[in-house]
Design a protein around this motif. Structure first.
Motif, mmCIF file in Angstrom:
data_model
loop_
_atom_site.group_PDB
_atom_site.id
_atom_site.type_symbol
_atom_site.label_atom_id
_atom_site.label_comp_id
_atom_site.label_asym_id
_atom_site.label_seq_id
_atom_site.Cartn_x
_atom_site.Cartn_y
_atom_site.Cartn_z
ATOM 1 N N GLY A 162 -6.841 2.321 12.106
ATOM 2 C CA GLY A 162 -5.697 1.084 12.147
ATOM 3 C C GLY A 162 -4.444 2.126 10.380
ATOM 4 N N LYS A 163 -5.029 3.288 10.684
ATOM 5 C CA LYS A 163 -4.300 3.635 9.140
ATOM 6 C C LYS A 163 -3.023 4.654 9.381
ATOM 7 C CE LYS A 163 -8.338 4.539 6.061
ATOM 8 N NZ LYS A 163 -8.712 4.330 5.023
ATOM 9 N N ALA A 164 -3.058 5.063 10.842
ATOM 10 C CA ALA A 164 -1.976 6.183 11.055
ATOM 11 C C ALA A 164 -0.494 5.302 12.389
ATOM 12 C CB ALA A 164 -2.767 7.730 11.449
ATOM 13 N N THR A 165 0.136 6.116 12.402
ATOM 14 C CA THR A 165 1.240 5.730 13.874
ATOM 15 C C THR A 165 1.250 7.332 13.634
ATOM 16 O OG1 THR A 165 1.978 3.728 13.250
ATOM 17 C CG2 THR A 165 3.348 4.832 14.305
ATOM 18 N N LEU A 166 1.658 7.945 15.020
ATOM 19 C CA LEU A 166 2.144 8.587 15.214
ATOM 20 C C LEU A 166 3.153 8.415 16.482
ATOM 21 C CD1 LEU A 166 2.007 11.394 16.224
ATOM 22 C CD2 LEU A 166 0.376 10.696 18.456
ATOM 23 N N TRP A 167 4.292 9.295 16.141
ATOM 24 C CA TRP A 167 5.571 9.369 16.607
ATOM 25 C C TRP A 167 6.275 10.217 17.096
ATOM 26 C CZ3 TRP A 167 8.268 4.211 16.429
ATOM 27 C CH2 TRP A 167 7.545 3.371 15.519
ATOM 28 N N LEU A 168 7.036 10.370 18.408
ATOM 29 C CA LEU A 168 7.580 10.905 19.347
ATOM 30 C C LEU A 168 9.510 10.518 19.164
ATOM 31 C CD1 LEU A 168 8.070 13.444 20.886
ATOM 32 C CD2 LEU A 168 7.044 12.508 23.041
ATOM 33 N N ASP A 169 9.968 10.851 18.745
ATOM 34 C CA ASP A 169 10.714 11.088 18.258
ATOM 35 C C ASP A 169 12.889 12.077 19.185
ATOM 36 O OD1 ASP A 169 11.404 8.542 16.656
ATOM 37 O OD2 ASP A 169 10.981 10.513 15.159
ATOM 38 N N VAL A 170 12.983 11.704 20.581
ATOM 39 C CA VAL A 170 14.229 12.009 21.522
ATOM 40 C C VAL A 170 15.210 11.964 21.501
ATOM 41 C CG1 VAL A 170 14.013 13.523 23.912
ATOM 42 C CG2 VAL A 170 11.151 12.778 23.316
ATOM 43 N N TYR A 171 15.741 13.175 20.772
ATOM 44 C CA TYR A 171 17.584 12.894 20.725
ATOM 45 C C TYR A 171 18.338 13.199 21.531
ATOM 46 C CZ TYR A 171 15.526 11.818 15.828
ATOM 47 O OH TYR A 171 14.841 10.806 14.700
ATOM 48 N N ASN A 172 19.578 12.488 22.206
ATOM 49 C CA ASN A 172 20.134 13.049 23.630
ATOM 50 C C ASN A 172 18.835 13.398 24.566
ATOM 51 O OD1 ASN A 172 21.910 14.841 24.810
ATOM 52 N ND2 ASN A 172 22.510 15.217 23.224
ATOM 53 N N LEU B 258 3.547 12.155 11.893
ATOM 54 C CA LEU B 258 2.689 10.880 11.589
ATOM 55 C C LEU B 258 2.282 10.608 10.697
ATOM 56 C CD1 LEU B 258 -0.275 10.534 12.523
ATOM 57 C CD2 LEU B 258 -0.453 12.207 11.631
ATOM 58 N N ASP B 259 2.565 9.158 10.709
ATOM 59 C CA ASP B 259 2.721 8.235 9.363
ATOM 60 C C ASP B 259 0.978 7.934 9.104
ATOM 61 O OD1 ASP B 259 5.111 8.595 9.688
ATOM 62 O OD2 ASP B 259 5.548 6.493 10.417
ATOM 63 N N TRP B 260 0.470 7.983 7.716
ATOM 64 C CA TRP B 260 -0.071 7.803 6.985
ATOM 65 C C TRP B 260 -0.779 7.111 5.982
ATOM 66 C CZ3 TRP B 260 -5.389 9.430 9.315
ATOM 67 C CH2 TRP B 260 -6.029 9.306 7.998
ATOM 68 N N ARG B 261 -0.892 5.588 6.639
ATOM 69 C CA ARG B 261 -1.608 4.396 5.469
ATOM 70 C C ARG B 261 -2.791 5.261 4.850
ATOM 71 N NH1 ARG B 261 1.715 0.818 4.488
ATOM 72 N NH2 ARG B 261 2.638 0.367 6.177
ATOM 73 N N LEU B 262 -2.969 4.956 3.167
ATOM 74 C CA LEU B 262 -3.630 5.246 2.123
ATOM 75 C C LEU B 262 -4.496 4.616 1.983
ATOM 76 C CD1 LEU B 262 -1.224 7.802 0.279
ATOM 77 C CD2 LEU B 262 -2.475 8.769 2.517
ATOM 78 N N ARG C 153 9.640 17.747 8.204
ATOM 79 C CA ARG C 153 10.249 16.671 7.128
ATOM 80 C C ARG C 153 9.161 16.059 6.656
ATOM 81 N NH1 ARG C 153 13.799 12.534 7.548
ATOM 82 N NH2 ARG C 153 12.869 11.398 6.625
ATOM 83 N N GLY C 154 8.782 15.633 5.475
ATOM 84 C CA GLY C 154 8.088 14.924 5.324
ATOM 85 C C GLY C 154 8.361 13.799 4.128
ATOM 86 N N SER C 155 7.470 12.999 3.863
ATOM 87 C CA SER C 155 7.707 11.780 2.910
ATOM 88 C C SER C 155 7.071 10.858 2.793
ATOM 89 C CB SER C 155 8.767 10.819 3.490
ATOM 90 O OG SER C 155 8.290 9.909 4.676
ATOM 91 N N PHE C 156 7.232 9.649 0.963
ATOM 92 C CA PHE C 156 6.221 8.990 1.003
ATOM 93 C C PHE C 156 6.112 8.151 0.215
ATOM 94 C CE2 PHE C 156 7.026 12.222 -2.745
ATOM 95 C CZ PHE C 156 6.596 11.014 -3.743
ATOM 96 N N MET C 157 5.260 7.171 -0.100
ATOM 97 C CA MET C 157 5.847 5.807 -1.278
ATOM 98 C C MET C 157 4.786 5.298 -1.644
ATOM 99 S SD MET C 157 8.817 4.862 -2.152
ATOM 100 C CE MET C 157 9.073 3.219 -3.053
ATOM 101 N N THR C 158 4.852 5.287 -2.724
ATOM 102 C CA THR C 158 3.461 4.662 -3.080
ATOM 103 C C THR C 158 3.779 3.464 -4.495
ATOM 104 O OG1 THR C 158 1.430 4.498 -4.329
ATOM 105 C CG2 THR C 158 3.248 6.164 -5.263
ATOM 106 N N GLY C 159 3.248 2.963 -4.345
ATOM 107 C CA GLY C 159 3.626 1.336 -5.961
ATOM 108 C C GLY C 159 2.522 0.650 -6.357
ATOM 109 N N GLY D 67 0.417 -1.252 0.281
ATOM 110 C CA GLY D 67 0.213 -0.087 -0.146
ATOM 111 C C GLY D 67 1.091 1.519 -0.153
ATOM 112 N N SER D 68 -0.165 2.641 -0.150
ATOM 113 C CA SER D 68 1.077 3.742 -0.229
ATOM 114 C C SER D 68 0.769 4.445 0.949
ATOM 115 C CB SER D 68 0.615 4.543 -1.328
ATOM 116 O OG SER D 68 0.329 4.281 -2.504
ATOM 117 N N TRP D 69 1.860 5.224 0.985
ATOM 118 C CA TRP D 69 1.650 5.806 2.857
ATOM 119 C C TRP D 69 1.890 7.057 2.743
ATOM 120 C CZ3 TRP D 69 6.119 6.656 4.200
ATOM 121 C CH2 TRP D 69 7.299 6.402 3.664
ATOM 122 N N ALA D 70 2.256 7.841 4.133
ATOM 123 C CA ALA D 70 2.572 9.527 3.705
ATOM 124 C C ALA D 70 2.908 9.868 4.924
ATOM 125 C CB ALA D 70 1.956 10.774 3.205
#
Length: 748
Positions: free
Chosen positions: A703-713, A744-748, A194-200, A180-183
């Motif tokens: 079920g379509k989304a994932t929320l990430w919190l990334d803390v560095y150092n 936020l990752d979103w699966r389309l 930042r932003g990213s996407f992938m589809t196929g 599936g596709s995601w953004a």
């Protein structure tokens, strides 16, 4: 009584965090977690390899130390780009934001710099076409990666020049393989976004289409606020004269950004067409203190790289298969790029770099029998490179290199543009044999005929012994070579202030002059690997290695040079001087475990030790930028597949840039590094560590989304990394303070 590990405080924390997840999917998520846990490390070990031998083989069959990272691991461990993955590897020293020319500085088992690690995308080179510096940072995003394969040790017998420290191969998606596709979109501290996407998709006729991209922007922290001792506003002084009074100095800035696009077309299993472009920009003052650089937001390296490739897979029957690969790559630094530092008298100096490579290779894989396989290859490549520095105005891309018509500022002396054009013809063969259920061997040899550096033969031999079902012992010896990059052999920079000596020659300061007589570095490595699958869920690996580099390419200072109306004061150049030796041991492991029906996780880590010396014509010094001891630990804990928490810890001992510190306190060199001409000191940077934390809430919003919190150092540890190696570069580069990003990752 169960001997299962218990971590009650962490479990309680995760339980609170999990309240944000969707409860409706709890049953399904628990089933997903159980299925994931059932995938033992044996499944990872059996992953087909490409980088090890350019053919499908398991990790048990190759005598090299190999690591494979799946799409699930890349996602859970938050390896958003290749830099994130590399800094988590055993035996790798990774220092972020320390080099203006490549942004991040790193070493793999003692081999320093990106020019000694071969980086591939689907088996095609995506580094600098001429083997020089290129950024390994956020630009090499992993949004399109199905898996990443890492092969340690020299592999020149198969890949030719630059496969010295090892090979990294990013395997991309095939059509609809990404399910599936995601953004994705995120933002965080210090202007990070930042932003990213992938589809196929894959059609019924077997046509596969894949397309994706990423965009990223960030500002470095205002280091004069976090490191006031290292980044005060001081006078900018050049040749004893004040150029920039401290009262007029600018604030620190450190913006950087990147973007990439990836496309791939697959025609059944016969033909693959791919295209990959990335852009990266960072300040040309990255890694420099106020005494040596002006922080000008317009002074940026802007690098653009394009790679196109085609793979035609052939099957002639009778156990004979082939692959024809054609590729073309182009890397260009924007001609408007300039630097504004003490080397140029705090005046603008423009630079331009253009590298192009075109290659074609036919490989054959012949399965002679179930026990013997033969692989052959024949290839040709042509490379051209342009290097131009200290230009008074931007390089004119509409003119030929020899037709720029520029002169050195403050003189009437012509300013040459250096260029190189060479080609390489190669042929290789590799024989693999399985002598019994316990013993197998591999032997390979490659001949490279370089138009500038002559012929080179590089062997690679190894053996694998399996004394039992859970133990694998490997031995590998290989040789490799690294041709001098155009930057090392051709690059020229320096400045004239207009003054003359008694004979009317212009005085030249801070000059670097070319050396067209450089020889390739020659490398040999012996490694012993022990893989032990203690259980189906626990795997341990030990990699013991010894390496030697001859004809080492290093900086050297020359005496004064008088020629063509110029009097250059003690210029420097690159020369072949001495050798480098290093021995090391990497211990790595991974354990997949379950705490309860709802809790599961992975634990991984490594301990590394290395000792090495550089001998420059009798002068001994340590390997620069390499910590003798390193500890890396990571864990991912999952609750019902709805919540994950991943801490990653990296500790390293002291490092050095390997050079003698000059007795010049004006450069803000730490007191421990300042010596005298009679008693020079080598600068040592104390060790330190960084803890990162990644929290994920999965299956949100139906079920379509994932929320990430990334803390560095996380602990906000203010530690330092060894900086530049010249007499006027910064010795310790401060690491970034605590930062965070919400994505936020979103699966389309």
């Amino acid at each position: 009584m169960s001997n299962r590990p218990r971590i009650p405080w962490l479990a309680g924390l995760l339980a609170l965090v999990a309240l944000a997840a969707q409860p409706a999917r709890a049953g399904h998520d628990a089933q997903e977690a159980r299925q994931l846990l059932q995938l033992s490390l044996q499944d990872l070990i059996a992953t087909p390899m490409i980088t090890a031998s350019r053919q499908s083989e398991t990790r048990d069959q190759t005598p090299a130390h190999v690591m494979v990272f799946t799409r699930a691991q890349i996602r859970e461990r938050r390896y958003q780009n290749l830099a994130d993955l590399l800094e988590d590897l055993p035996g790798v020293d990774f220092q972020r934001g320390t080099k203006s020319s490549q942004y991040n500085q790193f070493a793999v088992q003692g081999y320093v710099g990106p020019g000694k690690l071969l980086v591939l995308l689907d088996g095609v080179r995506i580094g600098h076409p001429g083997g020089g510096n290129f950024p390994v940072a956020d630009n090499l995003d992993l949004h399109m990666a199905r898996q990443v394969e890492v092969l340690y040790g020299p592999a020149a017998a198969l890949y030719g020049a630059d496969a010295v420290a090892g090979v990294v191969n990013i395997i991309t998606e095939h059509g609809g393989q990404q399910a599936g596709s995601w953004a994705s979109a995120g933002a965080g501290r210090f202007g990070a976004r930042r932003g990213s996407f992938m589809t196929g998709t894959t059609t019924e006729g077997g046509l596969g289409l894949s397309f994706g991209g990423h965009w990223q922007q960030a500002d470095r922290a205002p280091l004069q606020d976090y490191y006031p001792t290292y980044f005060p506003k001081v006078d900018g002084v050049y040749e004893g004269a004040m150029v920039l009074p401290a009262a007029t100095r600018e604030d620190y800035t450190g913006a950087m950004g990147s973007a990439s696009l990836f496309g791939r077309i697959d025609l059944a299993d016969r033909l693959t067409l791919g295209w990959y472009r990335y852009r990266f920009h960072s300040l040309t003052s990255t890694g420099d203190p106020p005494a040596t650089a002006r922080y000008d937001s317009g002074a940026q390296w802007r690098t653009t790289s394009d790679t196109v490739y085609a793979n035609w897979h052939q099957d002639w029957g009778g156990g004979l298969r082939g692959e024809l690969t054609l590729d073309h790559s182009r890397l260009e630094v924007d001609p408007r790029a300039y630097y504004d530092n003490v080397f140029n008298g705090f005046a603008r100096g423009y630079s331009y770099v253009l590298g192009e490579r075109t290659g074609i290779e036919q490989s054959l894989h012949w399965r002679l029998s179930d026990a013997h396989q033969l692989q052959l290859g024949l290839g040709w490549q042509t490379i051209q490179d342009i290097e131009a520095s200290s230009l008074p105005s931007p390089y004119d891309t509409g003119r030929a290199p020899g037709d720029q018509g520029m002169v050195f500022p403050n003189t009437g002396l012509p300013l040459p543009t250096q260029q190189a054009h060479f080609h390489n013809l190669s042929a290789y063969g590799q024989w693999q044999a399985r002598w019994s259920a316990r013993w197998s061997s591999m032997a390979g040899l490659r001949l490279d005929r370089h138009s500038a550096y002559g012929s080179a033969l590089n062997p690679r031999v190894g053996a694998v012994y399996k004394p039992g079902e859970r133990h694998v012992l490997k031995a590998l010896y290989g040789q490799a070579f690294r041709a001098p990059s155009p930057d090392e052999s051709l690059n020229v920079f320096g400045r004239f202030d207009g003054s003359k000596d008694k004979d009317g020659n212009y005085w030249g300061h801070n000059f670097r002059v070319p050396n067209l007589r450089l020889n390739p570095e020659k490398v040999s490595t012996l490694s012993l690997v022990w893989d032990w699958r203690a259980t189906e869920a626990l795997n341990l690996t030990a990699n013991l290695y010894h390496s030697r580099i001859k004809d080492l390419i290093v900086k050297a200072q020359l005496g004064d040079i008088v020629a063509d109306g110029a009097h250059l004061i003690a210029p420097e150049t690159r020369v072949n001087a001495g050798q480098q030796r290093q021995s090391g041991l990497d211990l790595a492991g991974q354990w997949r475990f379950r705490l309860s029906p709802d809790w599961s996780g992975d634990l991984w880590g490594s301990v590394s030790w290395i000792h090495g010396r550089v001998d420059e014509d009798g002068v001994q010094r340590e390997i620069p930028y390499v910590a003798r001891h390193k500890l890396k630990l990571g864990a991912t804990l999952r609750w019902r597949g709805s919540v994950s928490i991943t801490p990653r810890l990296r500790l390293a001992s002291a490092t050095t840039n390997g050079r003698v510190a000059p007795p010049d306190a004006a450069l803000q060199i730490p007191a421990a590094c300042v010596g005298t001409p009679q008693a020079p000191q080598r600068c040592r940077t104390p060790g330190g560590g960084v803890l990162d934390l990644h929290l994920g809430w999965h299956h949100l919003l139906g079920g379509k989304a994932t929320l990430w919190l990334d803390v560095y150092n996380v602990t906000d540890r203010r530690w330092l990394a060894a900086g530049g190696a010249g007499s006027r570069t910064f010795w310790d580069m401060p690491q970034q303070p605590r930062s965070w990003m919400l994505t936020l990752d979103w699966r389309l």
